[in-house]
Scaffold this active site. Structure first.
Site, PDB file in Angstrom:
ATOM      1  N   HIS B 125      17.507  16.175 -62.267  1.00  0.00           N
ATOM      2  CA  HIS B 125      18.399  16.659 -61.203  1.00  0.00           C
ATOM      3  C   HIS B 125      17.681  16.416 -59.873  1.00  0.00           C
ATOM      4  O   HIS B 125      16.449  16.442 -59.822  1.00  0.00           O
ATOM      5  CB  HIS B 125      18.576  18.155 -61.439  1.00  0.00           C
ATOM      6  CG  HIS B 125      19.598  18.833 -60.589  1.00  0.00           C
ATOM      7  ND1 HIS B 125      19.339  19.210 -59.293  1.00  0.00           N
ATOM      8  CD2 HIS B 125      20.867  19.236 -60.845  1.00  0.00           C
ATOM      9  CE1 HIS B 125      20.408  19.820 -58.802  1.00  0.00           C
ATOM     10  NE2 HIS B 125      21.355  19.850 -59.718  1.00  0.00           N
ATOM     11  N   ASP B 202      11.768  22.271 -65.842  1.00  0.00           N
ATOM     12  CA  ASP B 202      13.015  22.722 -65.232  1.00  0.00           C
ATOM     13  C   ASP B 202      13.915  23.191 -66.369  1.00  0.00           C
ATOM     14  O   ASP B 202      14.470  22.377 -67.111  1.00  0.00           O
ATOM     15  CB  ASP B 202      13.625  21.543 -64.460  1.00  0.00           C
ATOM     16  CG  ASP B 202      15.068  21.792 -64.038  1.00  0.00           C
ATOM     17  OD1 ASP B 202      15.652  22.810 -64.450  1.00  0.00           O
ATOM     18  OD2 ASP B 202      15.613  20.949 -63.306  1.00  0.00           O
ATOM     19  N   GLN B 205      18.987  24.150 -67.581  1.00  0.00           N
ATOM     20  CA  GLN B 205      20.023  23.925 -68.594  1.00  0.00           C
ATOM     21  C   GLN B 205      19.601  24.368 -69.992  1.00  0.00           C
ATOM     22  O   GLN B 205      20.329  24.145 -70.942  1.00  0.00           O
ATOM     23  CB  GLN B 205      20.396  22.434 -68.634  1.00  0.00           C
ATOM     24  CG  GLN B 205      21.068  21.931 -67.374  1.00  0.00           C
ATOM     25  CD  GLN B 205      22.415  22.581 -67.121  1.00  0.00           C
ATOM     26  OE1 GLN B 205      23.067  23.079 -68.043  1.00  0.00           O
ATOM     27  NE2 GLN B 205      22.836  22.593 -65.870  1.00  0.00           N
ATOM     28  N   LYS B 228      23.161  30.400 -64.459  1.00  0.00           N
ATOM     29  CA  LYS B 228      23.531  29.562 -65.613  1.00  0.00           C
ATOM     30  C   LYS B 228      23.313  30.306 -66.932  1.00  0.00           C
ATOM     31  O   LYS B 228      23.485  29.752 -68.012  1.00  0.00           O
ATOM     32  CB  LYS B 228      22.716  28.266 -65.590  1.00  0.00           C
ATOM     33  CG  LYS B 228      23.037  27.391 -64.364  1.00  0.00           C
ATOM     34  CD  LYS B 228      22.359  26.056 -64.435  1.00  0.00           C
ATOM     35  CE  LYS B 228      22.232  25.376 -63.087  1.00  0.00           C
ATOM     36  NZ  LYS B 228      23.398  24.560 -62.733  1.00  0.00           N
ATOM     37  N   CYS B 366      24.496  15.541 -59.260  1.00  0.00           N
ATOM     38  CA  CYS B 366      23.171  15.622 -58.609  1.00  0.00           C
ATOM     39  C   CYS B 366      22.121  14.826 -59.361  1.00  0.00           C
ATOM     40  O   CYS B 366      20.947  15.212 -59.398  1.00  0.00           O
ATOM     41  CB  CYS B 366      22.702  17.063 -58.448  1.00  0.00           C
ATOM     42  SG  CYS B 366      23.755  18.042 -57.409  1.00  0.00           S
TER      43      CYS B 366
HETATM   44  C1  LIG Z   1      18.728  20.455 -64.644  1.00  0.00           C
HETATM   45  C2  LIG Z   1      18.954  21.203 -63.373  1.00  0.00           C
HETATM   46  N1  LIG Z   1      17.955  21.366 -62.507  1.00  0.00           N
HETATM   47  C3  LIG Z   1      18.112  22.052 -61.363  1.00  0.00           C
HETATM   48  C4  LIG Z   1      19.320  22.594 -61.000  1.00  0.00           C
HETATM   49  C5  LIG Z   1      19.443  23.340 -59.712  1.00  0.00           C
HETATM   50  O1  LIG Z   1      19.688  24.672 -59.965  1.00  0.00           O
HETATM   51  P1  LIG Z   1      20.060  25.676 -58.768  1.00  0.00           P
HETATM   52  O2  LIG Z   1      21.152  24.995 -58.012  1.00  0.00           O
HETATM   53  O3  LIG Z   1      20.502  26.904 -59.462  1.00  0.00           O
HETATM   54  O4  LIG Z   1      18.850  25.854 -57.941  1.00  0.00           O
HETATM   55  C6  LIG Z   1      20.406  22.432 -61.856  1.00  0.00           C
HETATM   56  C7  LIG Z   1      21.727  22.969 -61.466  1.00  0.00           C
HETATM   57  O5  LIG Z   1      22.719  22.307 -61.497  1.00  0.00           O
HETATM   58  C8  LIG Z   1      20.216  21.727 -63.068  1.00  0.00           C
HETATM   59  O6  LIG Z   1      21.231  21.557 -63.905  1.00  0.00           O
END
Ligand SMILES: Cc1ncc(COP(=O)(O)O)c(C=O)c1O
Lengths: 145, 408
Positions: B125, B202, B205, B228, B366
């Protein structure tokens, strides 16, 4: 040929048949998009891209016998459908007709409830570009007169 | 369904699911973006504001004490949720993005030098790319990228080739938000540690689907987002190994994070407070406690079993549609299904589904570098959660089939 307002009224009438059924309306717009004549690849260049649209939209204008012929295309089907409505209204008209028109069909069919606000902004950008072309052709005609 | 969860009883706990959108019953399949919140979470927020709203850690009065206790209770629950050694190793952030930025700014700036290498993957992401890019730019370090195979899985041999004595940080997601791929992080952590690199996982998910055991993994940093995991927005967790957190400089300066302030200098508070400057998002932290407990009560294994069944069903039904293209067919996946239709823009499918009450995500999710690698503008992503049903998938499939038919 029908006037601009007659075309607007015809579109309003067509949409009224769906009685607010979002699914049917969306499909109708998408189907209009499928029928839109594709723009030649050579016109799909950055100077023809309209800024402010969520999808990519190319718009080309030619003045033929005092009438502006618009052609346009997009990378998304729904946007093609929106373009096809705008071309039905504005293409093959004189600059004066275009500039003197008030667009009321979008409000009457409740377009803002059908498409997202980002897409609404894109639609506004397309209409603005169409009017800018009309202004430019009008100015050119005056300069040549 | 073949598992023990009573899905209708679960659905009943989510007020937002019981509405019509565009004249159709809502089908919410955008769970990878954010999950809906059960009544217990909504109640926790409501109770806090109605009953004991107060600033924490400072007030010498009953409400402040109650709020502080509830706030710190969430930290204990979170420590259990991640199996952290101690609650102090859990820092409250705004979310995954904030957590990664904290690590990059604090640990990264302290430890990265010119010539060092940071490894990310093609599946990341933007949140797990851009902070590292900024750090590399500032320090003259290099960003290396683990490639993926045609199924959307990391190529482990290539990862091993990238690991060198210069590798200082490996930052990968546990599960991909765009393709659903579950990455072999235990193995990756072991390999990264062998060259002395620190690993940032990270878990945006993964934490709603898998039991996370940071100790068993031996992971250095693990970040995730409450929103999430059936919890509120604006809250996330950052777990770090104690030695690392204690050595790291503060991320932001302000109240709460200090021990003593004078104009000659300031001494910083202990972990976790060193990293929690300012009045935190108290209400949402407290409500997140309810979300984690709710998830633990159901059990992640049962949740995953249900989601796996939905994913398999959706895969099977959608694959019957002419022109369907699936993106990401990894052997191990979370309940994320990315797809497209030959000759149709993902936006069009999304809008047509929306008109039927089906909420999906369309676009690049993203993950623009991943989309570029796949040679596409974007996908349609349906992501399933514990409250989704096969009947809802039928509605999705009918919508996609209808678009395919219009194209024929
Ligand atoms: C794999 C991953 N990393 C990072 C993020 C960013 O999360 P947040 O927007 O809650 O900071 C997301 C959210 O869509 C994600 O799916």
């Amino acid at each position: 040929m029908a006037t601009i307002n007659e075309v607007q009224d015809a579109i309003i009438e067509e949409f009224s048949l769906f009685a607010g059924d979002r699914e049917a309306i969306t499909e109708y717009i998408f189907e209009m998009g499928l029928k839109l004549a594709p723009l030649a690849e050579e016109h799909k260049v950055s100077q023809n891209v309209i800024k402010g649209c969520q999808s990519t939209v190319w718009l080309v204008a030619d003045l033929v016998d005092g009438k502006i012929i618009f052609s346009a295309d997009s990378n998304t089907g729904i946007t093609k459908g929106l373009i096809s409505m705008l071309l039905r209204i504005f293409s093959d008209r004189s600059p004066e007709e275009i500039l003197n028109t008030e667009l009321y069909f979008l409000e009457k069919i409740g377009m803002s409830g059908i498409i997202s606000s980002q897409r609404s902004n894109g639609l506004t950008a397309m209409i603005k570009q169409i009017k800018l072309y009309a202004l430019a052709f009008q100015a050119k005609a005056k300069a040549n007169a | 369904m073949s598992n023990t969860l009573d899905i209708q009883q679960i659905r009943a706990q989510f007020p937002v699911l019981h509405q019509e959108v565009n004249g159709k019953p809502l089908v919410y399949f955008d769970n990878a973006a954010t999950t809906q919140k059960p009544q217990v979470v909504i109640d926790a927020l409501d109770n806090y504001y109605k009953g004991y709203n107060s600033n924490i850690h400072r007030g010498a009065h009953a409400l402040a004490d109650k709020a502080t206790q509830a706030f710190e209770e969430t930290r204990k629950t979170a420590a259990k949720f991640l199996n952290a050694e101690s609650p102090e190793q859990v820092i409250f952030t705004k979310g995954t993005t904030d957590g990664i930025n904290l690590i990059a700014s604090s640990y990264g700036r302290q430890n990265i030098q010119a010539g060092d290498e940071i490894i990310v993957s093609t599946l990341e992401h933007h949140s797990n790319i851009v902070p590292w890019q900024m750090l590399c730019q500032e320090k003259g370090a290099t960003l290396k990228v683990i490639p993926i195979n045609a199924k959307g899985e990391l190529i482990m041999e290539e990862f091993e080739k990238l690991l060198t004595a210069n590798t200082k940080i490996v930052a990968v997601n546990h599960a991909s938000n765009a393709l659903g791929t579950v990455n072999p992080i235990a193995e990756m952590i072991e390999k990264a540690h062998a060259v002395g690199a620190v690993v940032v996982v990270d878990g945006a998910q993964s934490a709603s689907h898998f039991d996370i055991d940071v100790q068993a993994l031996g992971v250095d940093f693990f970040v995730t987002s409450a929103h999430k995991i059936y919890g509120p927005t604006g809250i996330g967790l950052l777990y770090g190994k104690r030695v690392l957190l204690e050595e790291m400089p503060p991320y932001q300066g302000g109240g709460e994070m200090i021990k003593e302030v004078s104009f000659d200098g300031t001494t910083f508070n202990e972990i976790p407070y060193k990293f929690e400057a300012g009045t935190p998002n108290i209400a949402d932290v407290i409500a997140f406690d309810a979300a984690m407990k709710w998830v633990q009560d159901l059990g992640k294994e049962a949740i995953r079993a249900h989601e796996a069944e939905l994913l398999a069903y959706a895969n099977e039904k959608l694959s019957e549609i002419p022109g369907i293209i699936f993106y990401g067919t990894a052997a191990e996946k979370v309940s994320v299904l990315s797809f497209g239709l030959e000759g149709v823009h993902p936006f069009d499918i999304g809008m047509m589904l929306d008109a039927r009450g089906v909420a999906v995500r369309t676009g690049h999710h993203c993950t623009q570098p991943l989309m570029k690698h796949l040679g596409i503008e974007g996908t349609v992503r349906a992501s399933f959660s514990v409250y989704n049903t096969k009947e809802e998938i039928d509605t999705l499939v009918q919508g996609v089939a209808r678009v395919a038919k219009m194209m024929a």
